[in-house]
Design an enzyme around this catalytic site. Structure first.
Site, PDB file in Angstrom:
ATOM      1  N   GLU A  23       5.141 -39.960  40.669  1.00  0.00           N
ATOM      2  CA  GLU A  23       3.712 -40.156  40.949  1.00  0.00           C
ATOM      3  C   GLU A  23       3.220 -39.379  42.163  1.00  0.00           C
ATOM      4  OE1 GLU A  23       3.012 -44.633  39.237  1.00  0.00           O
ATOM      5  OE2 GLU A  23       3.904 -44.489  41.217  1.00  0.00           O
TER       6      GLU A  23
HETATM    7  C1  TNX Z   1       4.914 -47.327  38.739  1.00  0.00           C
HETATM    8  S1  TNX Z   1       7.449 -46.500  37.891  1.00  0.00           S
HETATM    9  C2  TNX Z   1       5.620 -46.944  39.866  1.00  0.00           C
HETATM   10  C3  TNX Z   1       5.607 -47.819  41.037  1.00  0.00           C
HETATM   11  C4  TNX Z   1       4.758 -49.032  40.835  1.00  0.00           C
HETATM   12  C5  TNX Z   1       4.936 -49.578  39.435  1.00  0.00           C
HETATM   13  C6  TNX Z   1       4.172 -50.850  39.194  1.00  0.00           C
HETATM   14  C7  TNX Z   1       7.417 -45.653  39.107  1.00  0.00           C
HETATM   15  C8  TNX Z   1       8.448 -44.692  39.231  1.00  0.00           C
HETATM   16  N1  TNX Z   1       6.431 -45.854  39.963  1.00  0.00           N
HETATM   17  O1  TNX Z   1       5.157 -47.102  42.168  1.00  0.00           O
HETATM   18  O2  TNX Z   1       5.155 -49.976  41.771  1.00  0.00           O
HETATM   19  O3  TNX Z   1       4.528 -48.620  38.523  1.00  0.00           O
HETATM   20  O4  TNX Z   1       4.515 -51.453  37.968  1.00  0.00           O
END
Ligand code: TNX
Length: 560
Positions: free
Chosen positions: A356
């Site tokens: 992300e």
């Molecule tokens: C996605 S999955 C994220 C996290 C969040 C989560 C909440 C991933 C690698 N990153 O930063 O906490 O969703 O469900």
């Protein structure tokens, strides 16, 4: 391939094949008196012999190096029963008719004893074990301490649910506790069977982490992935950058208080986990999810200005800086942090995030990810990254990707291609499909959802049922990625909405039982037996009650 190799060499394990048909014939577990084994063993036969009885005369007798298993089993059963349960060496010829001549001296095993026999010929795999229970006693055979420990977990599940409790002296009825006569030969499908705790969004005190280690190791999960850093907090002491746990650990989501692990705390976690054959995988999430670090050190920011600590739940807004004028500080930060984390970490892996990173250009992301992964690899550890890291084709050889897209990969995320990129670069995949394995997804049937229950999120295809958590197979997600490229699976739990270990347990249990079974048990030809699994989950509820785990009594399960 793996299964064939496992069965070919050892006469002991040939029994798996002999027993397989018996599993099919074994009565479906029903009611409170039939033990509910989770994960389901590879080979299991209820032999119909007289049961084993644990009494106040019972001892734990050991031949060979069983590691921590005998002591931990004794501790567990002492606090459940109040019995003395001495741990003693096993004499030659002890432990029933199948015992090998044992080298240790000491009394021979008796019918009320639990014997560990650890020797190379006992199993082909270090995590494998055999377990025989019956009127002649209990015998756990393994090739090493890990198998002995997993065998002990199975034995506990053959005993009444109260074996996982703390009721102590006087709680066992006259005549002792009974475990039905069984013959089990078992080994895991995957080497990496993980659970992730996000201690960054909300900090969990040391004792809670240890409690979670007990809970996951009971299910034969063997990796604790600690998500140690994120926008809201940096939770591990780093001596060379002390403000990471100064300013960087000062708060959490909602301003619910800060916190961090000192190096000694972290060593305690690692040691406690190691005794339970759980490997700690530390995650430093980079280059995004870094607001806490950026708030602590202005020189890591492109504009040289430290942002304020963050208490919200947005993702994707923060990043290390790829600009040349920040290169020296950023690379020094990467080298120092990865070195100090690796020094504290005996396990083979270091997780460096990569997810992300929406605040950088693709070019800057690739530049940063390559520098991050190189710093990680320079410590001698194998780097793990969330699947986005697979966008780089110049990762250190063997870098492991953690897939978090859905059971059916979305085309627009490129996640399947990213996953294949790790494999093409000599690495492997850990599967954590968010719509099945993310334990922070809401329950469908939490009655409080309608009232705006704060626990859980629903972005991954809506809430997740226990059937959805159980109804997937890691080898069927990404075309071209089968068991040979799958290191394992993992159930993450993110804590934006979870403040305490009680919240974590409510979301994790019972769905983590699904993940543990997929991680350990063979992929059944013709699909998993969902009804049989749900029956075992229902019986497992009493065990969770005995442990004091406040789980969610999901619908579709007969909780008795
Ligand atoms: C996605 S999955 C994220 C996290 C969040 C989560 C909440 C991933 C690698 N990153 O930063 O906490 O969703 O469900």
């Amino acid at each position: 391939m793996r299964a064939t190799a496992r069965r070919s060499r050892s006469a002991e394990l040939a029994l798996i094949l002999a027993l397989a048909p018996l599993v099919a014939c074994a009565p479906q577990p029903k009611g409170a008196d039939v033990p509910a084994l989770i994960p389901l063993p590879v080979g299991l036969a209820w032999t119909g012999d007289a049961p084993f009885t644990l009494t106040e005369r019972s001892r734990i007798v050991v031949a060979g190096d069983a590691g921590s298993a005998p002591g931990l089993l004794a501790e567990r059963l002492r606090s459940a029963t109040g019995y003395e349960l001495p741990v003693v060496g096993l004499a030659a010829g002890g432990a029933g008719p199948t015992a090998d001549p044992a080298r240790s001296s000491g009394p021979a095993a008796e019918a009320s004893d639990i014997a560990f026999v650890v020797a190379p010929g006992e199993h082909d795999e270090m995590e494998g074990y055999s377990l025989t229970t019956g009127g002649a006693g209990v015998r756990i055979g393994a090739a090493g301490p890990a198998g002995a420990f997993w065998g002990a977990q199975t034995l506990l599940q053959l005993l009444p649910p109260e074996a996982h409790g703390q009721a102590g002296a006087g709680s066992v009825p006259d005549g002792g506790w009974v475990a039905p006569a069984a013959r089990i030969v078992d080994a895991p499908r995957f080497r990496y069977r993980g659970a992730m705790l996000d201690v960054a969004r909300h900090f969990l005190p040391l004792g809670d982490v240890l409690r979670y280690i007990d809970e996951i190791s009971m299910l034969k999960l063997n990796v604790l992935h600690l998500h140690l850093t994120d926008d809201q907090g940096w939770r591990l002491q780093i001596d060379s950058w002390p403000e990471l746990t100064g300013i960087g650990a000062s708060t959490s989501v909602g301003g619910d208080g800060g916190g961090f692990y000192t190096k000694d705390d972290y060593r305690d976690i690692v040691a406690y986990a190691a005794a339970r054959h759980v490997t700690v995988v530390p995650e430093i999430d980079l280059p995004g999810h870094t607001n806490a670090a950026l708030s602590a050190y202005p020189e890591l920011n492109c504009d040289g200005v430290a942002p304020a600590p963050y208490e919200g739940i947005e993702v994707g807004f923060s990043s290390l800086c790829a600009a040349p004028e920040r290169r020296e500080a950023t690379d020094r930060f990467l080298a120092d942090v990865t070195r100090e984390v690796a020094e504290l970490t005996p396990g083979p892996w270091i997780h460096l995030g990569g997810d992300e990173s929406l605040a950088t250009s693709e070019a800057d992301y690739l530049d940063l990810v390559d520098r991050i992964a190189a710093a990680g690899a320079a410590t001698g550890k194998t780097v793990i990254g969330w699947h986005e890291m697979g966008a780089s084709s110049t990762l250190p050889a063997g870098t492991v990707g953690q897939y978090w897209d859905y059971v059916a990969p979305r085309l627009d995320t490129g996640a399947a291609d990213d996953a294949r990129s790790f494999v093409a670069q000599g690495g492997a995949i850990v599967f954590s499909p968010a719509d099945a394995a993310y334990l922070d997804m809401k329950y469908v049937d939490d009655p409080q959802n309608a009232l705006g229950h704060r626990l859980g999120q629903d972005w991954a295809q809506g809430p997740t049922t226990i059937e959805e958590a159980y109804g997937w197979d890691p080898a069927s997600i990404v075309d071209g990625i089968g068991d040979e490229h799958i290191l394992g699976i993992e159930a993450p739990i993110w804590t934006e909405t979870l403040r305490t270990i009680d919240d974590v347990e409510f979301m994790a249990f019972p769905r983590i039982l699904s993940i543990a079974e997929i991680a350990w048990s063979p992929a059944a030809t013709g699909g998993r037996d969902e009804a049989g699994f749900l029956a075992r989950v229902g019986a497992f509820g009493a065990r969770l009650d005995a442990m004091g785990v406040g789980f969610h009594r999901v619908r579709g399960v007969d909780w008795g």
